[in-house]
Design a protein around this motif. Structure first.
Motif, short mmCIF file in Angstrom:
data_model
loop_
_atom_site.label_atom_id
_atom_site.label_comp_id
_atom_site.label_asym_id
_atom_site.label_seq_id
_atom_site.Cartn_x
_atom_site.Cartn_y
_atom_site.Cartn_z
N LYS A 120 -41.86 36.80 50.18
CA LYS A 120 -41.37 36.33 48.80
C LYS A 120 -41.94 36.85 47.72
O LYS A 120 -42.87 36.85 47.70
CB LYS A 120 -40.95 34.35 49.25
N VAL A 121 -41.00 36.08 46.44
CA VAL A 121 -41.57 37.07 45.04
C VAL A 121 -40.77 35.82 44.48
O VAL A 121 -39.86 35.02 44.30
CB VAL A 121 -40.34 38.79 44.71
N GLU A 122 -42.07 35.32 43.62
CA GLU A 122 -42.07 34.11 42.52
C GLU A 122 -41.21 34.68 40.83
O GLU A 122 -42.22 35.73 40.67
CB GLU A 122 -42.88 33.64 42.56
N LEU A 123 -40.13 34.66 41.21
CA LEU A 123 -39.32 35.17 39.71
C LEU A 123 -39.48 34.17 38.34
O LEU A 123 -39.07 33.07 38.79
CB LEU A 123 -38.39 35.82 39.86
N GLY A 124 -40.26 34.76 37.19
CA GLY A 124 -39.97 34.09 35.99
C GLY A 124 -38.98 34.18 34.71
O GLY A 124 -39.66 35.28 35.39
N LEU A 125 -38.02 33.54 34.57
CA LEU A 125 -37.30 33.94 33.90
C LEU A 125 -37.62 33.38 32.34
O LEU A 125 -38.70 32.27 32.48
CB LEU A 125 -35.80 32.87 33.58
N GLY A 126 -37.60 33.99 31.53
CA GLY A 126 -39.22 33.59 30.79
C GLY A 126 -38.73 34.66 28.75
O GLY A 126 -37.86 35.84 29.06
N ARG A 127 -38.97 33.93 27.75
CA ARG A 127 -39.49 35.19 26.89
C ARG A 127 -40.67 35.34 25.89
O ARG A 127 -41.37 34.83 27.00
CB ARG A 127 -38.49 34.24 25.29
N GLY A 128 -40.61 36.37 25.28
CA GLY A 128 -41.76 37.78 25.44
C GLY A 128 -42.22 36.43 24.52
O GLY A 128 -42.21 35.50 22.79
N LYS A 129 -43.44 36.67 24.40
CA LYS A 129 -44.19 35.46 23.56
C LYS A 129 -44.43 36.59 22.16
O LYS A 129 -45.04 37.53 22.33
CB LYS A 129 -45.86 34.84 23.58
N LYS A 130 -44.43 36.33 19.98
CA LYS A 130 -45.57 36.81 19.85
C LYS A 130 -46.60 36.54 19.82
O LYS A 130 -47.01 36.03 20.24
CB LYS A 130 -44.57 35.75 18.08
N HIS A 131 -47.47 37.44 18.55
CA HIS A 131 -48.80 37.88 18.77
C HIS A 131 -49.12 36.48 18.15
O HIS A 131 -50.28 35.90 19.03
CB HIS A 131 -49.10 39.18 17.98
N TYR A 132 -49.30 35.71 17.93
CA TYR A 132 -49.59 34.54 17.39
C TYR A 132 -49.59 33.37 17.80
O TYR A 132 -50.54 32.13 18.24
CB TYR A 132 -48.69 33.97 15.71
N ASP A 133 -48.47 33.53 18.74
CA ASP A 133 -48.30 32.65 20.38
C ASP A 133 -49.21 32.13 21.01
O ASP A 133 -50.12 31.73 21.52
CB ASP A 133 -46.90 32.73 20.61
N LYS A 134 -50.00 33.96 21.37
CA LYS A 134 -50.73 34.27 22.52
C LYS A 134 -52.62 33.80 21.59
O LYS A 134 -53.25 33.47 22.22
CB LYS A 134 -50.81 35.73 22.44
N ARG A 135 -52.31 33.39 20.36
CA ARG A 135 -53.86 33.36 19.68
C ARG A 135 -53.85 31.79 19.55
O ARG A 135 -54.89 31.06 20.09
CB ARG A 135 -53.67 33.49 17.95
N GLU A 136 -52.78 31.18 19.72
CA GLU A 136 -52.86 29.73 19.77
C GLU A 136 -52.74 29.64 20.76
O GLU A 136 -53.89 28.66 21.44
CB GLU A 136 -51.59 29.37 19.26
N ASP A 137 -52.72 30.37 21.85
CA ASP A 137 -52.26 30.08 23.68
C ASP A 137 -54.12 29.48 23.03
O ASP A 137 -55.01 29.21 24.57
CB ASP A 137 -52.09 30.57 24.71
N LEU A 138 -55.41 30.87 23.55
CA LEU A 138 -56.28 31.27 23.40
C LEU A 138 -57.31 30.15 22.75
O LEU A 138 -58.16 29.64 23.72
CB LEU A 138 -56.61 32.47 23.15
N LYS A 139 -56.69 29.54 21.41
CA LYS A 139 -57.22 28.61 21.18
C LYS A 139 -57.78 27.03 21.60
O LYS A 139 -57.94 26.34 21.59
CB LYS A 139 -56.49 28.10 19.97
N ARG A 140 -55.94 26.76 22.45
CA ARG A 140 -55.90 25.47 22.83
C ARG A 140 -56.91 25.53 24.46
O ARG A 140 -58.14 24.77 24.27
CB ARG A 140 -54.29 25.39 23.33
N ALA A 141 -57.22 26.83 24.44
CA ALA A 141 -57.55 26.90 25.61
C ALA A 141 -59.59 26.73 26.06
O ALA A 141 -59.91 26.05 26.57
CB ALA A 141 -57.42 28.25 26.65
#
Length: 154
Positions: A120-141
């Motif tokens: 099986k393959v698990e597929l995700g339907l998603g939207r690409g993150k912007k650069h600032y979204d990635k930084r926000e996720d790193l801060k949260r982590a």
């Protein structure tokens, strides 16, 4: 490399997917494989790093899923980078096709696994993150890690 939990044997995961995309929905799809590809998958010899999925002519496909050739199989039959067909219900394919046609949505393979002996393959339907979204996720982590450290010290 392969983990077992609840009858599911995970072969490989796409670690970059959740970092690079906002995954809104997930779908489980079967994989159409040839004999030696199944044996190679069971050994954990697969890579999802550059994989992506698409819908064309009412069929779902995955590309970039690299399954290393099985060493004891016939050499001429093995193409590790061939496009593989995904098995989904017709209504799921129509729904995915409609979503992917919208701007910004993409189909991202998240993991490959065995459930009940079927690949099986698990597929995700998603939207690409912007650069600032990635930084926000790193801060949260980082903040979550600090909270965990403080809790352990108590």
């Amino acid at each position: 490399m392969a983990k077992r939990s609840e009858g599911v044997k995970v072969v490989c995961t796409n670690k970059k997917a959740r970092r690079d995309y906002h995954i809104e929905e997930t779908f489980e799809a079967g994989l159409v494989l040839r004999g030696c590809e199944v044996k190679s998958l069971r050994e954990g010899k697969a890579n999802l790093t550059d994989a992506y999925a698409w819908v064309q002519d009412g069929e779902a496909w995955i590309s970039g899923l690299h399954i290393s050739p099985y060493p004891h199989g016939r050499r001429e039959e093995q193409d590790p980078d061939r496009d593989k067909k995904l098995l989904l219900h017709k209504y799921e394919i129509r729904r995915l096709h409609g979503k992917v046609r919208q701007k910004g949505y993409t189909l991202v393979p998240l993991r490959v696994y065995f459930r009940g002996g079927h690949a099986k393959v698990e597929l995700g339907l998603g939207r690409g993150k912007k650069h600032y979204d990635k930084r926000e996720d790193l801060k949260r982590a980082d903040a979550q890690r600090e909270i965990q450290r403080a809790m352990r010290r108590r």
